[in-house]
Design a protein around this motif. Sequence first.
Motif: not given
Length: 77
Positions: A5-8, A22-28, A47-50, A57-62
């Motif tokens: 479980r991730l928290r932002y 609302v914005t999530v600084p860790s998720l540009p 939005a965070i889940s998406g 799916k893109l193989g990018k780091p979380i």
Amino acid sequence: MSATRLRYTVLMEQNEDGGYTVTVPSLPGCISEGSTWEEALAHIEEAISGYIEVAKKLGKPIPVEVSVPLNTSNAEI
């Protein structure tokens, strides 16, 4: 394999029309809105889940949480 479980931290700003952005600084680029506080939080959770689903799916780091300095000069007391 156990689920993680991730928290932002989210930054919520009230708009002139009374809604919230609302914005999530860790998720540009992860941003959402709602007409109420609760609605804005529900929308940013989606939005965070998406964001995380697409990154996987893109193989990018979380991305992990990053610290964001609070601009107290604009804070209302």
